[in-house]
Design an enzyme around this catalytic site. Structure first.
Site, PDB file in Angstrom:
ATOM      1  N   CYS A   2      32.755  13.870 104.723  1.00  0.00           N
ATOM      2  CA  CYS A   2      32.918  14.853 105.798  1.00  0.00           C
ATOM      3  C   CYS A   2      34.221  15.638 105.689  1.00  0.00           C
ATOM      4  CB  CYS A   2      32.803  14.170 107.163  1.00  0.00           C
ATOM      5  SG  CYS A   2      34.102  12.936 107.482  1.00  0.00           S
TER       6      CYS A   2
ATOM      7  N   HIS B 181      35.230  11.132 111.679  1.00  0.00           N
ATOM      8  CA  HIS B 181      34.218  12.089 111.214  1.00  0.00           C
ATOM      9  C   HIS B 181      34.593  13.488 111.696  1.00  0.00           C
ATOM     10  CE1 HIS B 181      30.410  13.152 109.453  1.00  0.00           C
ATOM     11  NE2 HIS B 181      30.061  13.796 110.550  1.00  0.00           N
TER      12      HIS B 181
ATOM     13  N   HIS C  86      28.375  19.659 108.635  1.00  0.00           N
ATOM     14  CA  HIS C  86      29.159  18.492 108.240  1.00  0.00           C
ATOM     15  C   HIS C  86      28.422  17.736 107.147  1.00  0.00           C
ATOM     16  CE1 HIS C  86      26.760  15.409 110.753  1.00  0.00           C
ATOM     17  NE2 HIS C  86      26.143  16.562 110.880  1.00  0.00           N
TER      18      HIS C  86
END
Length: 372
Positions: free
Chosen positions: A275, A327, A343
């Site tokens: 990510c 994340h 993402h």
């Protein structure tokens, strides 16, 4: 019998209407909802509404229905402009010199030669610019509009500036900026004196701007010294760019071109991204250096309320069941209270997801603005 005739007539009418208002697009490699929408001049939301059963990750050779209600009007409008002003082009919103050069199959350099005012004024919406012929012969301009000779300009690198923004200021590419200043190829040191070839007009404008800024700084320094001896240092890490909307659109295109690329821990290439690697690579493509990990990226920029999120912002999550951010994605669209973001997911690779999905609604942490 009459009823059957009416039914058949209505059936054909609906079919014709459908063909006039929609076109079919076959998914090819590298396609995503955003570049398809840009290609046909429609909104991604309109394509999604027209294809409610389409999967989030587009499959190769599948077919999307594209709304086409304005296409005939746009084509007619473009034809009218071409017939009325042969050899010219009216600048539209969000157009770039590079995009216009590709449209007419001429070089950016030829466009600049045919339109000397671009050096000082840049592209302005509604402006009529001259398009050189395919034979590279430039349409004759009045003597007073002839391009002036180039002079070398000294330009100091200021904090938080990027090569991309400086190159755009002078109407050149990052590659050309690096060619003229080989020492900045690997980094852009604050305070470094760049040597850039520019027109006399741009050099004079830069000098006037520099003088004005120095005067302003002198006045401000005097006021501060008189009224306040404790000056707080600005701790914001927001990067200021002169062409914010255009840069954000290019960032989104760069990120979404990787849709379908697999997840790879520690990955920062098309062979696989994690990510933060996707964000690191995407912003790095435009000479904007982000930290490598998601937790470090969450400390860049300024936190904003989710209701104020906009395209280009970074969005963070805590998906490991702990209190630590792990994340990150980039906002590509905000509709009502829904934030869509691109993402790299551990399960789906590079995809576009939504904060309306229960998993991301539950693990959402914060939104950071890194550009303005």
């Amino acid at each position: 019998m009459i009823f059957r005739f009416v039914f058949i007539f209505l059936l054909f009418s609906v079919s014709a209407f459908s063909q006039d208002n929609y076109i079919r697009h076959t998914i090819s490699k590298g396609d995503n909802l955003y570049n398809i929408a840009k290609k046909y001049g429609v909104k991604p939301k309109d394509i999604a509404n027209a294809n409610p059963d389409a999967p989030k990750i587009l499959k190769l050779n599948s077919v999307l229905v594209i709304p086409n209600s304005n296409s005939s009007q746009e084509i007619k409008s473009n034809q009218d402009v071409a017939q009325t002003n042969p050899g010219t082009h009216e600048v539209l919103a969000k157009e770039t010199l590079w995009g216009i050069s590709k449209k007419y199959k001429v070089s950016v350099e030829d466009l600049k030669k045919a339109n000397p005012s671009l050096e000082t004024e840049g592209l302005k919406i509604g402006k009529q610019i001259v398009i050189p012929s395919n034979g590279n012969s430039v349409v004759q301009q009045p003597i007073e509009n002839a391009p002036s000779e180039l002079v070398e300009v000294s330009r100091e690198v200021m904090p938080k500036e990027t090569k991309y923004a400086i190159a755009r200021e002078f109407g050149i590419t990052v590659a050309e900026l690096e060619r003229q200043n080989p020492e900045i190829k690997n980094k852009l040191p604050i305070g470094y004196q760049l040597k850039i070839l520019a027109s006399k007009e741009k050099a004079n404008n830069l000098q006037a701007s520099k003088t004005s800024q120095e005067t302003t700084n002198t006045v401000n320094s005097s006021v501060v010294a008189t009224n306040d001896t404790s000056v707080k240092k600005d701790s914001s890490t927001v990067i200021k760019v002169s062409n914010y909307p255009e840069l954000v659109d290019q960032l989104i295109v760069s990120a979404t071109e990787n849709i379908g690329t697999r997840y790879r821990s520690g990955g920062t290439t098309k062979a696989g991204f994690d990510c933060s690697g996707l964000m690191y690579c995407t912003f790095g493509n435009f000479d904007i250096k982000l930290p490598r990990s998601s937790i470090e990226q969450s400390r860049v920029g300024t936190k904003v309320n989710p209701e104020e999120a906009q395209k280009g912002d970074l969005i963070f999550f805590k998906t490991n069941g702990r209190s630590r951010i792990n994340h990150v994605g980039m906002v590509v669209e905000v509709v009502d209270e829904e934030i869509k973001f691109v993402h790299s997911s551990t399960h789906g690779g590079v995809i576009i997801s939504s904060t309306k999905e229960p998993y991301y609604e539950r693990t959402f942490s914060q939104v950071n603005r890194v550009l303005e």
